[in-house]
Design a protein around this motif. Structure first.
Motif, PDB file in Angstrom:
ATOM      1  N   ARG A  84       0.820  -1.217   0.000  1.00  0.00           N
ATOM      2  CA  ARG A  84       0.000   0.000   0.000  1.00  0.00           C
ATOM      3  C   ARG A  84       0.853   1.266   0.000  1.00  0.00           C
ATOM      4  O   ARG A  84       0.628   2.186  -0.801  1.00  0.00           O
ATOM      5  N   LEU A  85       1.842   1.317   0.870  1.00  0.00           N
ATOM      6  CA  LEU A  85       2.654   2.530   0.968  1.00  0.00           C
ATOM      7  C   LEU A  85       3.650   2.651  -0.180  1.00  0.00           C
ATOM      8  O   LEU A  85       3.934   3.755  -0.649  1.00  0.00           O
ATOM      9  N   THR A  86       4.178   1.526  -0.644  1.00  0.00           N
ATOM     10  CA  THR A  86       5.094   1.577  -1.786  1.00  0.00           C
ATOM     11  C   THR A  86       4.355   2.038  -3.033  1.00  0.00           C
ATOM     12  O   THR A  86       4.907   2.796  -3.848  1.00  0.00           O
ATOM     13  N   ARG A  87       3.119   1.618  -3.193  1.00  0.00           N
ATOM     14  CA  ARG A  87       2.319   2.072  -4.334  1.00  0.00           C
ATOM     15  C   ARG A  87       2.169   3.599  -4.309  1.00  0.00           C
ATOM     16  O   ARG A  87       2.262   4.261  -5.354  1.00  0.00           O
ATOM     17  N   THR A  88       1.960   4.159  -3.137  1.00  0.00           N
ATOM     18  CA  THR A  88       1.833   5.613  -3.010  1.00  0.00           C
ATOM     19  C   THR A  88       3.135   6.308  -3.396  1.00  0.00           C
ATOM     20  O   THR A  88       3.131   7.318  -4.106  1.00  0.00           O
ATOM     21  N   ILE A  89       4.249   5.769  -2.933  1.00  0.00           N
ATOM     22  CA  ILE A  89       5.557   6.338  -3.272  1.00  0.00           C
ATOM     23  C   ILE A  89       5.792   6.275  -4.775  1.00  0.00           C
ATOM     24  O   ILE A  89       6.266   7.243  -5.392  1.00  0.00           O
ATOM     25  N   LEU A  90       5.452   5.143  -5.381  1.00  0.00           N
ATOM     26  CA  LEU A  90       5.630   5.000  -6.831  1.00  0.00           C
ATOM     27  C   LEU A  90       4.822   6.049  -7.590  1.00  0.00           C
ATOM     28  O   LEU A  90       5.323   6.656  -8.550  1.00  0.00           O
ATOM     29  N   HIS A  91       3.596   6.269  -7.184  1.00  0.00           N
ATOM     30  CA  HIS A  91       2.761   7.273  -7.858  1.00  0.00           C
ATOM     31  C   HIS A  91       3.388   8.662  -7.745  1.00  0.00           C
ATOM     32  O   HIS A  91       3.399   9.428  -8.714  1.00  0.00           O
ATOM     33  N   ALA A  92       3.894   8.986  -6.555  1.00  0.00           N
ATOM     34  CA  ALA A  92       4.524  10.295  -6.352  1.00  0.00           C
ATOM     35  C   ALA A  92       5.785  10.427  -7.200  1.00  0.00           C
ATOM     36  O   ALA A  92       6.027  11.466  -7.833  1.00  0.00           O
ATOM     37  N   LEU A 145       6.478  -2.919  -8.100  1.00  0.00           N
ATOM     38  CA  LEU A 145       7.736  -2.355  -8.588  1.00  0.00           C
ATOM     39  C   LEU A 145       7.955  -2.745 -10.045  1.00  0.00           C
ATOM     40  O   LEU A 145       8.310  -1.910 -10.884  1.00  0.00           O
ATOM     41  N   ALA A 146       7.752  -4.030 -10.339  1.00  0.00           N
ATOM     42  CA  ALA A 146       7.997  -4.522 -11.696  1.00  0.00           C
ATOM     43  C   ALA A 146       7.070  -3.868 -12.714  1.00  0.00           C
ATOM     44  O   ALA A 146       7.439  -3.695 -13.885  1.00  0.00           O
ATOM     45  N   ARG A 147       5.875  -3.503 -12.281  1.00  0.00           N
ATOM     46  CA  ARG A 147       4.921  -2.854 -13.192  1.00  0.00           C
ATOM     47  C   ARG A 147       5.186  -1.366 -13.354  1.00  0.00           C
ATOM     48  O   ARG A 147       4.627  -0.722 -14.235  1.00  0.00           O
ATOM     49  N   SER A 148       6.029  -0.818 -12.503  1.00  0.00           N
ATOM     50  CA  SER A 148       6.257   0.631 -12.504  1.00  0.00           C
ATOM     51  C   SER A 148       7.291   1.024 -13.552  1.00  0.00           C
ATOM     52  O   SER A 148       7.973   0.178 -14.130  1.00  0.00           O
ATOM     53  N   GLY A 149       7.421   2.313 -13.746  1.00  0.00           N
ATOM     54  CA  GLY A 149       8.425   2.836 -14.668  1.00  0.00           C
ATOM     55  C   GLY A 149       9.702   3.255 -13.973  1.00  0.00           C
ATOM     56  O   GLY A 149      10.552   3.920 -14.579  1.00  0.00           O
ATOM     57  N   THR A 150       9.863   2.882 -12.711  1.00  0.00           N
ATOM     58  CA  THR A 150      11.043   3.285 -11.956  1.00  0.00           C
ATOM     59  C   THR A 150      12.207   2.338 -12.176  1.00  0.00           C
ATOM     60  O   THR A 150      12.044   1.197 -12.609  1.00  0.00           O
ATOM     61  N   ASP A 151      13.405   2.809 -11.840  1.00  0.00           N
ATOM     62  CA  ASP A 151      14.606   1.970 -11.810  1.00  0.00           C
ATOM     63  C   ASP A 151      14.743   1.440 -10.380  1.00  0.00           C
ATOM     64  O   ASP A 151      15.465   1.994  -9.556  1.00  0.00           O
ATOM     65  N   GLN A 199      24.245   0.041 -11.551  1.00  0.00           N
ATOM     66  CA  GLN A 199      23.329  -0.261 -12.654  1.00  0.00           C
ATOM     67  C   GLN A 199      23.008  -1.749 -12.738  1.00  0.00           C
ATOM     68  O   GLN A 199      21.957  -2.136 -13.238  1.00  0.00           O
ATOM     69  N   GLY A 200      23.887  -2.586 -12.237  1.00  0.00           N
ATOM     70  CA  GLY A 200      23.637  -4.014 -12.251  1.00  0.00           C
ATOM     71  C   GLY A 200      22.519  -4.445 -11.319  1.00  0.00           C
ATOM     72  O   GLY A 200      21.999  -5.562 -11.440  1.00  0.00           O
ATOM     73  N   ALA A 201      22.158  -3.561 -10.385  1.00  0.00           N
ATOM     74  CA  ALA A 201      21.087  -3.881  -9.434  1.00  0.00           C
ATOM     75  C   ALA A 201      19.739  -3.313  -9.852  1.00  0.00           C
ATOM     76  O   ALA A 201      18.736  -3.556  -9.176  1.00  0.00           O
ATOM     77  N   VAL A 202      19.703  -2.569 -10.940  1.00  0.00           N
ATOM     78  CA  VAL A 202      18.456  -1.923 -11.383  1.00  0.00           C
ATOM     79  C   VAL A 202      17.475  -2.976 -11.899  1.00  0.00           C
ATOM     80  O   VAL A 202      17.845  -3.868 -12.658  1.00  0.00           O
ATOM     81  N   LYS A 203      16.229  -2.845 -11.445  1.00  0.00           N
ATOM     82  CA  LYS A 203      15.146  -3.774 -11.802  1.00  0.00           C
ATOM     83  C   LYS A 203      15.486  -5.206 -11.409  1.00  0.00           C
ATOM     84  O   LYS A 203      15.188  -6.163 -12.131  1.00  0.00           O
ATOM     85  N   GLN A 204      16.085  -5.337 -10.223  1.00  0.00           N
ATOM     86  CA  GLN A 204      16.514  -6.648  -9.722  1.00  0.00           C
ATOM     87  C   GLN A 204      16.184  -6.789  -8.245  1.00  0.00           C
ATOM     88  O   GLN A 204      16.167  -5.808  -7.491  1.00  0.00           O
ATOM     89  N   GLY A 205      15.962  -8.034  -7.830  1.00  0.00           N
ATOM     90  CA  GLY A 205      15.981  -8.355  -6.408  1.00  0.00           C
ATOM     91  C   GLY A 205      17.389  -8.777  -6.069  1.00  0.00           C
ATOM     92  O   GLY A 205      18.040  -9.511  -6.822  1.00  0.00           O
ATOM     93  N   VAL A 206      17.869  -8.323  -4.911  1.00  0.00           N
ATOM     94  CA  VAL A 206      19.256  -8.612  -4.512  1.00  0.00           C
ATOM     95  C   VAL A 206      19.236  -9.212  -3.094  1.00  0.00           C
ATOM     96  O   VAL A 206      18.822  -8.548  -2.146  1.00  0.00           O
ATOM     97  N   GLY A 207      19.684 -10.453  -2.970  1.00  0.00           N
ATOM     98  CA  GLY A 207      19.800 -11.066  -1.663  1.00  0.00           C
ATOM     99  C   GLY A 207      21.064 -10.595  -0.952  1.00  0.00           C
ATOM    100  O   GLY A 207      22.127 -10.525  -1.580  1.00  0.00           O
ATOM    101  N   VAL A 208      20.952 -10.261   0.318  1.00  0.00           N
ATOM    102  CA  VAL A 208      22.118  -9.832   1.102  1.00  0.00           C
ATOM    103  C   VAL A 208      22.147 -10.605   2.418  1.00  0.00           C
ATOM    104  O   VAL A 208      21.111 -10.828   3.043  1.00  0.00           O
ATOM    105  N   ALA A 209      23.326 -11.050   2.825  1.00  0.00           N
ATOM    106  CA  ALA A 209      23.464 -11.813   4.069  1.00  0.00           C
ATOM    107  C   ALA A 209      24.940 -11.932   4.409  1.00  0.00           C
ATOM    108  O   ALA A 209      25.809 -11.707   3.576  1.00  0.00           O
TER     109      ALA A 209
END
Length: 210
Positions: A84-92, A145-151, A199-209
């Motif tokens: 819900r909140l990420t959708r609002t941020i994406l719209h803004a 996120l995947a449906r959005s136009g953001t990087d 740029q290698g992380a754009v439009k990607q999920g990145v696991g960190v541990a």
């Protein structure tokens, strides 16, 4: 860089603000309750805002080089808040033409390492069952996120710890580090800031541990 941070009073968000200021960035922290943010600095601007109103958020992201979000459910009863909140941020962001967005997700949302052992598979399955609604929320957030136009970049940590920053951890673009069971919130924040210009992380999920 001029950055906006959402969820700045949470464990990861607070670390993003603190580390970004230490690195010389200009930071706008968007919060519901400014009194809960204990980080200060000359380059910090704290804004109280309704996170459900994209029109109100437009001014907080306008002209920013990147937006980072530590928003997410703090318990199972909060499931749904990330989407819900990420959708609002994406719209803004889309209304203002701001492209770079990094968010916090979770390790079980992405693919498991192919060489995970029985213990890790069992633990992953148990946690996924217990937090089913939370992870469903995060999967829908990532779909937004995947449906959005953001990087965008979705950063996927395992179990979070309140420990000091180390700056030493593993990251896997499109996957997850084998036997990665823990990471400090401070190191998740560090990873997110390090990926802002990656740029290698754009439009990607990145696991960190660790």
């Amino acid at each position: 860089m001029n950055l906006t941070v959402f969820g700045a009073t949470g464990g990861i968000g607070r670390e993003i603000v603190r580390q970004a200021l230490g690195a010389g960035h200009q930071v706008t922290a968007v919060v519901r309750d400014p009194a809960r943010l204990d980080v200060t600095g000359d380059a910090l601007r704290v804004v109280r805002a309704d996170l459900t109103d994209p029109e109100e958020l437009r001014a907080t992201v306008r002209g920013r080089g990147a937006v980072l979000s530590g928003l997410g459910a703090r318990s199972r009863k909060d499931a749904g808040v990330a989407t819900r909140l990420t959708r609002t941020i994406l719209h803004a962001m889309e209304a203002e033409g701001v492209r770079r967005l990094l968010v916090v997700s979770a390790g079980p949302v992405g693919p498991a390492p192919a060489d995970d052992g029985p213990l890790d598979r069992a633990a992953r399955g148990l946690v996924s069952a217990i937090l089913k609604d939370v992870y469903a929320d995060l999967r829908e957030m990532e779909a937004e996120l995947a449906r959005s136009g953001t990087d965008w970049t979705s950063v996927r940590p395992p179990r979070l710890q309140d420990k000091p920053l180390t700056g030493h951890y593993r990251s896997v673009v499109g996957g997850f580090p084998p036997r990665g069971r823990f990471i400090a919130r401070a190191d998740v924040a560090h990873a997110m800031l390090a990926m802002v210009d990656d740029q290698g992380a754009v439009k990607q999920g990145v696991g960190v541990a660790y």
